[in-house]
Design an enzyme around this catalytic site. Structure first.
Site, PDB file in Angstrom:
ATOM      1  N   CYS A  18       0.845  -1.187   0.000  1.00 18.84           N
ATOM      2  CA  CYS A  18       0.000   0.000   0.000  1.00 18.84           C
ATOM      3  C   CYS A  18       0.885   1.242   0.000  1.00 18.84           C
ATOM      4  O   CYS A  18       2.109   1.166   0.018  1.00 18.84           O
ATOM      5  CB  CYS A  18      -0.932   0.018   1.211  1.00 18.84           C
ATOM      6  SG  CYS A  18      -0.059   0.135   2.797  1.00 18.84           S
ATOM      7  N   CYS A  21       3.680   1.821   2.520  1.00 19.04           N
ATOM      8  CA  CYS A  21       4.963   1.190   2.192  1.00 19.04           C
ATOM      9  C   CYS A  21       5.786   2.112   1.296  1.00 19.04           C
ATOM     10  O   CYS A  21       7.000   2.269   1.478  1.00 19.04           O
ATOM     11  CB  CYS A  21       4.745  -0.144   1.476  1.00 19.04           C
ATOM     12  SG  CYS A  21       3.716  -1.329   2.368  1.00 19.04           S
ATOM     13  N   ASP A 441      -0.977  16.948 -36.011  1.00 20.95           N
ATOM     14  CA  ASP A 441      -0.192  16.667 -37.205  1.00 20.95           C
ATOM     15  C   ASP A 441      -1.185  16.246 -38.284  1.00 20.95           C
ATOM     16  O   ASP A 441      -2.341  15.935 -37.997  1.00 20.95           O
ATOM     17  CB  ASP A 441       0.814  15.554 -36.919  1.00 20.95           C
ATOM     18  CG  ASP A 441       1.652  15.213 -38.135  1.00 20.95           C
ATOM     19  OD1 ASP A 441       1.984  16.135 -38.893  1.00 20.95           O
ATOM     20  OD2 ASP A 441       1.955  14.026 -38.324  1.00 20.95           O
TER      21      ASP A 441
END
Length: 630
Positions: A18, A21, A441
């Site tokens: 999670c 951590c 483009d």
């Protein structure tokens, strides 16, 4: 003496569950000497660390991660110029596959056991046992699930406890251990509850089902992570697997990873260019659409650069390699996509800060909940207190908070790469939601990216159908997109094509063949001029409202006519532009094509007929700054 530039290290980490951590590892990394910047990504399970090479290296980074209470995932080191492999898409693919398999097996076993326990507890008459006797029967499988399937949570929680921290694993371990422990006490010493007037009800089904469902969730997370790397795998799959190296007059096919800068490599017709290099001899048209999006192959002659993973046309090239593997253009594209997937968006940092305090707060709330229900709750107070506390611990697990954003970045960056879009990082991906101007483009974006026949003009003495039949028959042996467009148009009209004989292609110029006893040349104006044939018509598009690419045809040494080739606008282009404008976005066209071509396409799809053509990179940047920067 100037200080060396920081170097970037990428390290795989095991044991993260999670965002808490993530925060802990980042804190330990940033506190380490020599670390300038550290980002840990939960979805990719990797840490990206910038360090001062005079003070720290991989050893110091790994030591900081281990000091935080997590394991470093071993991985094979690769030289900077090493060849791209499918492992490049996901360096942790093998470990992730092993983890997925283990999670899947544990989840299936835990859920199956929990369902069996649930059935027996709801219908004890199936066994004819009393509740006390049934609890003894259920104790063994529930204990097995708790410590075998749920061992992943228990081990992680113990590791976190040794380092005086908590994580999602702590919540799961506390919740399931509380349910299992209470149930084990009721089973082993039922008098402790029966003497207090409480029915000896156990919660083996709850503890096993919680473990099974969370393991199933972990499996789904691991599967999502693996699938999110599919875009990079597709990019890596573009590279060639072998190369034909020329050495001392001999040619040998070798794995592309054995090619070194400076080697001579022969690229035959239809093959992929294995690595980046410079043409030494030969000429051919190369399909470079994987890099530029342009549908028409580009002529490459001695002295021209060629890019790995582009496709050779009808000619043969000998090239000297300049960049290989991760140093090549494709390798750099792969690296950019991986960095974007591993980066953090600003909103993710907010989620990480929230979850850093979330887990300890949940534990405190669970303790308060237990005490409140036990003190003032209805009977059976102990049972209700236990169920309520376990509910708080399990339901409040913040795994989704920490995983949702990085997984979204991985999937978004990966899907964008599949569509030809590259994001520099999570911040750019998040900023895309605030875009107010879109610059398109033209070729391959607003247009189909492949040529088609828009018209046929014939010289005196020739018919339109005969001209197209001869040209398409000659082009049947060509791999050029213009030739394929001519053949497609003839087939669309239902013309019967002949078989070309003596077919020969001149890279970037045209083809010649004999069709039904007639000599046919199809190609550019210069190609016909080299054969002494004059095209007595003005250049195609010279007087047209919309510019075309011309393909000229000569038969038996006489100019026969011209095919008008164009790149058709995509059917969805106008609708896309209209929808963007309806959303309040400003739409522009930026093209390297001619002014007439860009203006014609812009007008057709509803963009203001203003386009900036043939811009170099510096002038393009200057233009964008002058128009859109405050």
């Amino acid at each position: 003496m100037t200080a060396p530039d920081p170097i970037e290290l990428s390290v795989g980490i095991e044991g993260m569950t999670c965002a808490s951590c993530v925060n802990r590892i980042e804190r330990f990394l940033r506190d380490a000497d020599g670390v300038a910047e550290a980002n840990v990504n939960l979805a990719t399970e990797r840490a990206t660390v910038r360090v001062d090479p005079t003070l720290a290296g991989r050893t110091e980074v790994e030591a900081a991660i281990e000091a935080a209470g997590y394991d470093v995932r071993p991985e094979r080191a690769a030289a900077p110029g090493a060849a791209l492999t499918l492992d490049e898409a996901d360096p942790d693919a093998t470990a992730r596959a092993r983890e997925m398999r283990a999670l899947g097996i544990r989840a299936v076993v835990a859920i199956a056991v929990s369902l069996a326990i649930m059935v027996l507890m709801l219908w004890p008459e199936l066994t004819g046992m009393t509740m006390t006797e049934l609890n003894w029967l259920l104790l063994i499988p529930a204990t097995f699930v708790q410590f075998w399937a749920g061992g992943v949570f228990l081990r992680a929680a113990l590791r976190q406890a040794r380092h005086r921290t908590v994580s999602m694993d702590t919540l799961v371990a506390l919740g399931t251990l509380a349910a299992w422990g209470y149930s084990a006490v009721v089973t082993l010493a039922p008098s402790l509850v029966t003497d207090a007037g409480i029915e000896p009800v156990t919660y083996f089904d709850s503890s096993t089902m919680i473990i099974g469902l969370i393991l199933a969730g972990r499996w789904l997370e691991a599967r999502a992570k693996a699938r999110a790397s599919g875009a990079v795998a597709a990019l890596v799959g573009l590279s060639a697997r072998t190369a034909r190296v020329v050495s001392d007059g001999t040619e040998v096919d070798v794995p592309v990873e054995e090619v070194r800068p400076g080697d001579l490599v022969r690229v035959r017709p239809g093959e992929k260019v294995p690595v980046d290099g410079v043409v030494v001899s030969g000429s051919s048209s190369l399909d470079e659409s994987m890099r530029t999006g342009e549908p028409v192959p580009v002529l490459r002659e001695p002295g021209d650069e060629v890019i790995g993973a582009t496709v050779n046309g009808e000619g043969t090239l000998v090239m000297r390699t300049t960049h290989v593997g991760r140093d090549a253009v494709l390798g750099q594209i792969v690296r950019m996509v991986r960095e974007a997937q591993a980066s953090k968006a600003p909103v993710q940092r907010l989620a990480d800060r929230v979850t850093e305090w979330f887990v300890p707060l949940v534990i405190v709330l669970a303790a308060v909940t237990f005490a409140a229900w036990w003190a003032v709750g209805p009977e059976p107070a102990l049972t209700n207190a236990l169920v309520s506390a376990v509910s708080v611990l399990i339901i409040a697990c913040p795994c989704a908070m920490g995983l949702a954003t990085p997984t979204a970045i991985m999937v978004g960056s990966g899907r964008a790469a599949e569509s030809g879009l590259l994001f520099r990082g999570g911040a750019a991906l998040e900023a895309a939601g605030r875009v107010d101007t879109v610059v398109f483009d033209k070729t391959g974006t607003l247009t189909a990216g492949r040529p088609s026949v828009a018209g046929v003009r014939v010289a005196p003495g020739f018919g339109e159908a005969d001209l197209l039949t001869l040209a398409a028959s000659a082009e049947r042996g060509s791999e050029h997109p213009l030739g394929a467009a001519v053949v497609a148009e003839a087939e669309r009209r239902g013309l019967t094509l002949g078989t070309p004989e003596g077919f020969a292609a001149t890279g970037g110029r045209g083809v010649r063949a004999e069709v039904g006893g007639r000599r046919v040349l199809v190609g550019s104006r210069a190609f016909l001029a080299e054969a002494g044939i004059s095209a007595d018509v003005p250049a195609v598009g010279a007087s047209s409202e919309r510019p075309w690419t011309e393909v000229l045809v000569a038969v038996d040494g006489t100019f026969a006519g011209a095919l008008e080739m164009t790149d058709e606008v995509k059917p969805t282009a106008a609708a896309a532009v209209r929808e963007l404008r309806e959303r309040g976005l400003e739409v522009h066209l930026l093209s390297g094509d001619s002014q007439a071509a860009a203006t014609a396409v812009a007008t057709e799809i509803g963009i203001d007929p203003v386009s900036y053509t043939h811009l170099t990179l510096p002038t393009t940047k200057a233009l964008c700054r002058s128009r859109w920067e405050p």
